[in-house]
Design a protein around this motif. Structure first.
Motif, PDB file in Angstrom:
ATOM      1  N   ALA A   1       0.834  -1.208   0.000  1.00  0.00           N
ATOM      2  CA  ALA A   1       0.000   0.000   0.000  1.00  0.00           C
ATOM      3  C   ALA A   1       0.872   1.263   0.000  1.00  0.00           C
ATOM      4  O   ALA A   1       1.914   1.290   0.650  1.00  0.00           O
ATOM      5  N   PRO A   2       0.443   2.278  -0.757  1.00  0.00           N
ATOM      6  CA  PRO A   2      -0.838   2.384  -1.467  1.00  0.00           C
ATOM      7  C   PRO A   2      -0.861   1.813  -2.876  1.00  0.00           C
ATOM      8  O   PRO A   2      -1.909   1.785  -3.493  1.00  0.00           O
TER       9      PRO A   2
ATOM     10  N   ALA B   1      -0.988  -8.364  -5.021  1.00  0.00           N
ATOM     11  CA  ALA B   1      -0.400  -7.516  -3.988  1.00  0.00           C
ATOM     12  C   ALA B   1      -0.969  -7.858  -2.623  1.00  0.00           C
ATOM     13  O   ALA B   1      -2.081  -8.366  -2.499  1.00  0.00           O
ATOM     14  N   ASN B   2      -0.185  -7.566  -1.608  1.00  0.00           N
ATOM     15  CA  ASN B   2      -0.597  -7.765  -0.214  1.00  0.00           C
ATOM     16  C   ASN B   2      -0.243  -6.521   0.590  1.00  0.00           C
ATOM     17  O   ASN B   2       0.747  -5.846   0.310  1.00  0.00           O
ATOM     18  N   THR B   3      -1.045  -6.224   1.579  1.00  0.00           N
ATOM     19  CA  THR B   3      -0.736  -5.166   2.533  1.00  0.00           C
ATOM     20  C   THR B   3      -1.662  -5.327   3.723  1.00  0.00           C
ATOM     21  O   THR B   3      -2.613  -6.121   3.668  1.00  0.00           O
TER      22      THR B   3
ATOM     23  N   ILE C   1      -0.661   1.850   5.962  1.00  0.00           N
ATOM     24  CA  ILE C   1      -0.968   2.965   5.072  1.00  0.00           C
ATOM     25  C   ILE C   1      -2.386   2.749   4.571  1.00  0.00           C
ATOM     26  O   ILE C   1      -2.672   1.776   3.867  1.00  0.00           O
ATOM     27  N   SER C   2      -3.288   3.645   4.961  1.00  0.00           N
ATOM     28  CA  SER C   2      -4.703   3.419   4.649  1.00  0.00           C
ATOM     29  C   SER C   2      -5.152   4.110   3.372  1.00  0.00           C
ATOM     30  O   SER C   2      -6.331   4.058   3.025  1.00  0.00           O
ATOM     31  N   ASP C   3      -4.227   4.761   2.676  1.00  0.00           N
ATOM     32  CA  ASP C   3      -4.551   5.416   1.408  1.00  0.00           C
ATOM     33  C   ASP C   3      -4.973   4.341   0.400  1.00  0.00           C
ATOM     34  O   ASP C   3      -4.164   3.534  -0.044  1.00  0.00           O
TER      35      ASP C   3
ATOM     36  N   ALA D   1       8.971  -5.844  -1.880  1.00  0.00           N
ATOM     37  CA  ALA D   1       8.485  -5.686  -0.500  1.00  0.00           C
ATOM     38  C   ALA D   1       8.922  -4.313  -0.014  1.00  0.00           C
ATOM     39  O   ALA D   1      10.121  -4.014   0.031  1.00  0.00           O
ATOM     40  N   ASP D   2       7.960  -3.492   0.331  1.00  0.00           N
ATOM     41  CA  ASP D   2       8.255  -2.103   0.714  1.00  0.00           C
ATOM     42  C   ASP D   2       7.757  -1.814   2.123  1.00  0.00           C
ATOM     43  O   ASP D   2       7.410  -0.692   2.443  1.00  0.00           O
ATOM     44  N   GLY D   3       7.730  -2.840   2.962  1.00  0.00           N
ATOM     45  CA  GLY D   3       7.158  -2.689   4.292  1.00  0.00           C
ATOM     46  C   GLY D   3       8.058  -1.946   5.257  1.00  0.00           C
ATOM     47  O   GLY D   3       9.283  -1.983   5.163  1.00  0.00           O
ATOM     48  N   SER D   4       7.406  -1.282   6.203  1.00  0.00           N
ATOM     49  CA  SER D   4       8.124  -0.605   7.270  1.00  0.00           C
ATOM     50  C   SER D   4       7.188  -0.448   8.458  1.00  0.00           C
ATOM     51  O   SER D   4       6.016  -0.802   8.400  1.00  0.00           O
TER      52      SER D   4
END
Length: 699
Positions: free
Chosen positions: A146-147, A171-173, A187-189, A234-237
């Motif tokens: 996300a987003p 995609a996953n988030t 990230i809720s966008d 993977a762009d997680g944080s």
């Protein structure tokens, strides 16, 4: 042969004319080439499976020294107001005009800073495997996405360079429509997601939590159903603003889960691109050692559009050797997945990692941390020299040159709307992000909050109500704001969504999140709650005639999903008994969850002539039909049957598509009501607390 394959190792853009001004050549070379490549040694060997996660955590003296050095430089910012410092560093950011320039000249779909960072990764390394070029087919898997800007950036890159490839993606988030997820980690966008939900996988429990093994396996399985996964990102944080000195430790468990998921999903020859931060800790060192055995090439890269003053870098792992290499180790990888074992043990003991690899990690850590320290120092000096006009001119000129060089070097061109993922839809939308990243004050002041007296805390929280972020919002001013949503001909088909039962509302798509955070922060203080408890929240609507329904409060220890369904049953009884032509005043009806919003949507569309929103109640005026009650009866039956037949691990979250409830005037009215209701609650609570604390001092 494709233009990106022919002579790839030579300069891709030598035919482009470089900028005339050579004043910034050295600076540009540094900005656009922040790279490190690991040099694999055939003598390196993975230890046997029984040695994995068997040793306690360890430290490397040289890496600890680098960590202390970086944290010292970061600690110099502790007393700076975060908003003021961010504004200063934005002005100093050499890539600060890149997005503006791209928007003007290229106008890509869903352009964000993440969009540009991924485009740099794609353009600087051969991330599209040769198999995808030959077969003209590729599946990409995007974790913690996300987003969704990596996806639109990849689409732009493919359409501009590999248009013949038939591309599918998953995609996953963290699910922004699940109110149990924390806004700090999510990230809720959903501007892009709302239109592409069929491509998003939130796991078996629908939360989107990738750190759950069952969710991870379901994502891997469904990704592989689409075909060969030849690219994983993977762009997680995690929001580490409260612990900037421990960013790597805080995010390492997530990076591990991202990596293990990607390694199972990828096909041989595939590429893995993932975000990480510093490389000081045993967890990151061990993970990089594993990746060096599983990929033909492992690079660490900091894009020019990644903020210079932060620790963010990307690992670009090319030429995957295949998941067969993992089979004997998979049980061990699973044992630490999302568990305390990952924190309590090291992936490999220090003795099992060759000194030659450790030296390369030290070299990598020194290079990137030194760059960061230098930027922090430069920004500090610039802050003390803010009135230096020549200094400001140099930065402004550099920003312009960097933006022009970005367009030139990556050969960026516009796409037709038909080539975009959403065919131009996002260019037309102007949806507001209800969950902006927002922090106040300095790090030191935020740390001191826990040590404040109740009176000081009350004053600090009251100060937030006067900030620009709230003063710019619109709230309900009139006694009742009436809206007519009634449409007897509208078709409403129930689509049930199930997931992990909601224990507590941590977030909501139907409120400006900073307001709800303030409300939660007030109620997080036990002494505050003791004062607030017992105060009447009775609503005064003297000009409205109708039956008043005051729904009960959440009981101590009651899970929110049980409370919500209990209130739903009470509401249905009142609605069945309500005569046609009568009105119903709803007080204490929580409008933060998709379940309750769907209930209100059905009533507003199918039952009542108009819907009124006051500062503390919702009025359903003039019941014209009971047609919608049959829909709600079916929902009640589904909730009951699900609980009777289920194991307690699944609950009905929603029964209408989010694309029906989360758009348009209805959605806007709910957000406005919630913003007003919870802002007013915060004002009332803080006034009461201040008065009570003053009275106590006088006694």
């Amino acid at each position: 042969m494709h233009k990106n394959d022919y002579g790839f190792l030579q300069s891709r853009h030598k035919h482009h004319k470089r900028h005339q001004d050579e004043e910034f050549d050295e600076e540009l070379n540094t900005l656009f080439n922040k790279k490190f490549r690991f040099r694999f040694d055939s003598d390196w060997k993975l230890p046997p499976a029984d040695a994995w996660f068997s040793a306690p955590p360890w430290k490397v003296k040289e890496l600890e020294t680098l960590k202390s050095r970086l944290n010292f430089h970061k600690s110099q910012l502790n007393d700076f107001d975060i908003e003021e410092w961010s504004s200063h560093t934005r002005r100093r950011n050499p890539s600060g005009e890149v997005c503006w320039k791209i928007r003007c000249l290229v106008n890509p779909e869903f352009l964000t800073q993440a969009w540009t960072k991924f485009y740099e990764c794609a353009s600087s390394y051969r991330i599209i495997p040769s198999e995808a070029v030959i077969s003209r087919e590729m599946v990409s898997l995007h974790l913690c996405e996300a987003p969704g800007a990596f996806i639109t950036s990849l689409n732009h890159y493919l359409k501009q360079n590999y248009e013949e490839i038939e591309w599918k993606w998953l995609a996953n988030t963290l699910n922004p429509y699940y109110e149990g997820n924390s806004p700090g980690n999510m990230i809720s966008d959903d501007r892009f997601m709302l239109h592409t939900l069929q491509h998003w996988h939130f796991g078996t429990d629908n939360t989107g939590n990738l750190m759950d093994w069952t969710n991870s396996q379901a994502i891997v399985k469904d990704a592989n159903k689409l075909g060969k996964v030849l690219l994983a990102t993977a762009d997680g944080s995690i929001d580490c603003v409260q612990k900037p000195d421990a960013q790597e430790e805080a995010t390492s468990p997530l990076h591990y889960c991202e990596t293990v998921t990607a390694l199972q999903a990828l096909s041989p020859g595939g590429t893995f691109v993932f975000k990480l931060f510093t490389t000081f800790e045993h967890s990151t060192v061990g993970l990089l050692y594993l990746l060096n055995h599983l990929f033909g090439e492992v690079n660490i890269y900091k894009p020019v559009t990644s903020r210079q003053g932060n620790s963010e870098v990307y690992a670009i792992c090319l030429q995957y050797k295949g998941s067969d290499q993992l089979k004997e180790y998979l049980p061990k990888l699973k044992s630490a997945y999302g568990t305390n074992l990952y924190s309590d043990k090291s992936l490999f003991s220090l003795e099992n990692i060759p000194e030659t690899f450790i030296k390369q990690v030290e070299e990598c850590a020194y290079y990137f941390s030194s760059l960061q320290c230098q930027v922090i120092n430069n920004n500090l000096q610039a802050y003390l020299m803010q009135n230096s006009i020549p200094f400001a001119i140099d930065v402004k000129k550099l920003r312009s040159v960097v933006a022009a060089e970005f367009i030139r070097q990556y050969d960026m061109r516009p796409l037709d709307y038909e080539q975009e993922v959403l065919k131009g839809v996002l260019h037309e939308e102007n949806k507001v992000n209800t969950n902006p990243r927002y922090h106040r004050g300095s790090y030191t002041k935020r740390q001191l909050y826990a040590k404040m007296t109740l009176k000081e805390k009350c004053k600090s929280l009251s100060g937030f109500l006067q900030t620009d972020i709230l003063n710019l919002l619109i709230f309900i001013q009139e006694t009742i704001r009436w809206k007519c949503f009634y449409d007897k001909d509208v078709e409403i088909d129930t689509v049930f969504t199930y997931g992990l039962p909601l224990q507590k509302v941590n977030s909501s798509k139907f409120i400006f999140v900073p307001i709800f955070k303030l409300y939660q922060q007030i109620l997080a203080e036990e002494e505050f709650v003791n004062v607030i408890r017992g105060q009447s929240n009775d609503t005064k609507l003297l000009d409205v005639i109708g039956e008043k329904l005051f729904l009960p409060d959440l009981e101590n220890g009651e899970s929110y999903n049980d409370y919500e369904k209990r209130c739903f049953s009470i509401l249905l009884v009142s609605l069945r008994n309500l005569p046609l032509g009568e009105s119903l005043i709803l007080t204490n009806f929580a409008t933060l969850t998709h379940f309750n919003i769907s209930v209100l949507y059905v009533l507003s569309k199918k039952c009542f002539e108009k819907t009124g929103f006051s500062s503390d109640a919702i009025i359903l005026s003039n019941m014209l039909s009971k047609q919608g009650l049959q829909i709600l009866k079916d929902v009640e039956n589904e909730c009951v049957s699900g609980r009777e037949c289920g194991t307690g691990t699944q609950d009905v979250w929603n029964f209408l598509p989010v694309r029906m409830t989360n758009v348009g005037d209805f959605f806007g009215s709910i957000v406005l009501y919630n913003n007003t209701f919870y802002r007013n609650r915060c004002v009332d609570y803080l006034d009461l607390l201040e008065q009570t604390l003053c009275n106590n001092e006088q006694v």
